[in-house]
Scaffold this active site. Structure first.
Site, short mmCIF file in Angstrom:
data_model
loop_
_atom_site.label_atom_id
_atom_site.label_comp_id
_atom_site.label_asym_id
_atom_site.label_seq_id
_atom_site.Cartn_x
_atom_site.Cartn_y
_atom_site.Cartn_z
N GLU A 146 0.87 -1.19 0.00
CA GLU A 146 0.00 0.00 0.00
C GLU A 146 0.90 1.22 0.00
O GLU A 146 1.93 1.24 0.68
CB GLU A 146 -0.88 -0.02 1.25
CG GLU A 146 -1.69 1.25 1.46
CD GLU A 146 -2.62 1.18 2.68
OE1 GLU A 146 -3.14 0.09 3.01
OE2 GLU A 146 -2.81 2.23 3.31
N GLU A 151 -2.10 11.96 3.07
CA GLU A 151 -2.91 11.47 4.18
C GLU A 151 -2.56 12.21 5.47
O GLU A 151 -1.43 12.65 5.66
CB GLU A 151 -2.62 9.97 4.37
CG GLU A 151 -3.50 9.29 5.39
CD GLU A 151 -3.18 7.81 5.58
OE1 GLU A 151 -2.00 7.44 5.42
OE2 GLU A 151 -4.09 7.05 5.90
#
Ligand SMILES: *[C@@H]1O[C@H](CO)[C@@H](O)[C@H](O)[C@H]1NC(C)=O
Ligand SMILES: *[C@@H]1O[C@H](CO)[C@@H](O)[C@H](O)[C@H]1NC(C)=O
Ligand SMILES: *[C@@H]1O[C@H](CO)[C@@H](O)[C@H](O)[C@H]1NC(C)=O
Ligand SMILES: *[C@@H]1O[C@H](CO)[C@@H](O)[C@H](O)[C@H]1NC(C)=O
Length: 337
Positions: A146, A151
């Site tokens: 991932e 974020e």
């Protein structure tokens, strides 16, 4: 198609472009896919399962999201928003939002996202309760890896870039922009290897105030690097065409915001090839959950608003009026053989 016919159909500029590709100065990447407002919603799927990260959220289907005006078009871009009018609680369910995933998946390459707005709260609420993310991931998590490109949670004002893998991948951030710190070198599992950036304008309100910018990811067999080009950066216009006129060249990008590399001198050793493959592209906005919820009590700006993250998110819908993405385009480039 027979070669002759193909050539006849080409305009002089296409031929010129083709010729320039075989010269030594040729760009190393060519466009594979471009997602913009003409094809985004036919190329991304709405995820409607419970949030795997336990957020206080209800992800809507395409039909529901469209009917409630949480997904659509705005300012020539793709709008992905959240419900900012309804009070909600644990009985009525988490705040309505959207999470979209590209149908196609990619292994290695160059990924550009031109984003003009990312989710924030109204200023008085300091981002509290929010956990927005632009990221990619492969099948059978975490075995195919991932990459969390953009974020953060709560009152964060700079971006966190993180990789997640199965066991056996440890990285170094040598080559990252000075000021970017490696929080953890071991990429294993849900904690992952994270780099905390310190550059203004990479996240949240600061990002939006400057008109956002372009996040670029280069993923090769050797490394994963992430760059941020603010709207007013010299290179931004060349990366935001729809599609860009020329293939971008990461050799000209300068120092990455976050570099994830193998560096045996620091015992950082990761086979990018075996830990990362077949990634789909995701945009989402969740609330509270495993990160924003867990971090709530330690966040001074947030813990003063309510005892629990879910209470604030449920009871103060108007805080989330600006909790939307506007994505102008996403382009995927593959290396020339
Ligand atoms: C708010 O709740 C009402 C009643 O359930 C629903 O009809 C409406 O679509 C909701 N609004 C949003 C933006 O989710
Ligand atoms: C949640 O809100 C609903 C509708 O307003 C209300 O009936 C219910 O009692 C509330 N539940 C909790 C746990 O507060
Ligand atoms: C979207 O991309 C296509 C090329 O794939 C281009 O023709 C079109 O103008 C773009 N749309 C917008 C709104 O920029
Ligand atoms: C790095 O990891 C690979 C695969 O796990 C291993 O074969 C190799 O020997 C390691 N290299 C170093 C320098 O530790």
């Amino acid at each position: 198609m027979p070669k002759k016919r193909l050539l006849r159909q080409m305009s002089p500029t296409t031929l010129l472009t083709l010729l320039s590709l075989v010269t030594p100065t040729a760009a190393t990447y060519r466009l594979l896919d471009l997602y913009n407002s003409t094809n985004f919603f036919s190329s991304f799927t709405f995820f409607t399962s419970p949030d795997p990260t336990h957020g206080f959220v209800t992800y809507l289907s395409a039909t529901e999201a469209s009917a409630r005006a949480l997904a659509g078009y705005s300012q020539d871009g793709i709008y992905l928003g959240v419900d900012y009018t309804n009070v909600t609680n644990s009985t009525t369910g988490g705040r309505a939002s959207v999470r979209v995933t590209s149908q196609k998946s990619y292994t290695r390459g160059l990924l550009l996202a031109d984003i003009t707005h990312m989710p924030t709260t109204l200023e008085a609420y300091s981002g509290c309760g929010l956990w927005p993310a632009y990221w990619t991931f492969g099948p059978d998590w975490p075995n195919s890896g991932e990459i969390d490109i953009l974020e953060g949670v709560n009152s964060a004002d700079t971006n966190s870039v993180t990789l997640h893998t199965s066991k056996g991948c440890t990285i170094s951030n040598s080559g990252s922009l000075s000021g970017t710190t490696l929080v953890r070198a071991d990429c294993t599992g849900s904690e992952g290897c994270s780099q905390q950036t310190s550059l203004d304008g990479t996240y949240g309100r600061g990002f939006n105030d400057a008109g956002g910018g372009v996040y670029a990811v280069e993923w090769t067999e050797e490394f994963i690097k992430v760059w941020f080009f603010p709207r007013d950066h010299d290179l931004t216009p060349s990366l935001t065409g729809n599609p860009p006129e020329e293939a971008p060249d990461p050799e000209e990008f300068g120092t990455p915001l976050a570099a994830f590399v193998t560096d045996t001198s620091s015992s950082a050793n990761c086979s990018i090839e075996s830990h990362f493959k077949e990634h789909q592209i995701v945009f989402d906005t969740t609330f509270c959950g495993d990160w924003a919820g867990e971090a709530w009590g330690d966040d001074e700006a947030c813990s003063g608003l309510a005892e629990k993250c879910e209470d604030f998110v449920g009871e103060v819908p108007e805080a989330f009026e600006e909790a939307y993405w506007i994505v102008m385009s996403v382009s995927v480039w593959e290396k020339e053989e």
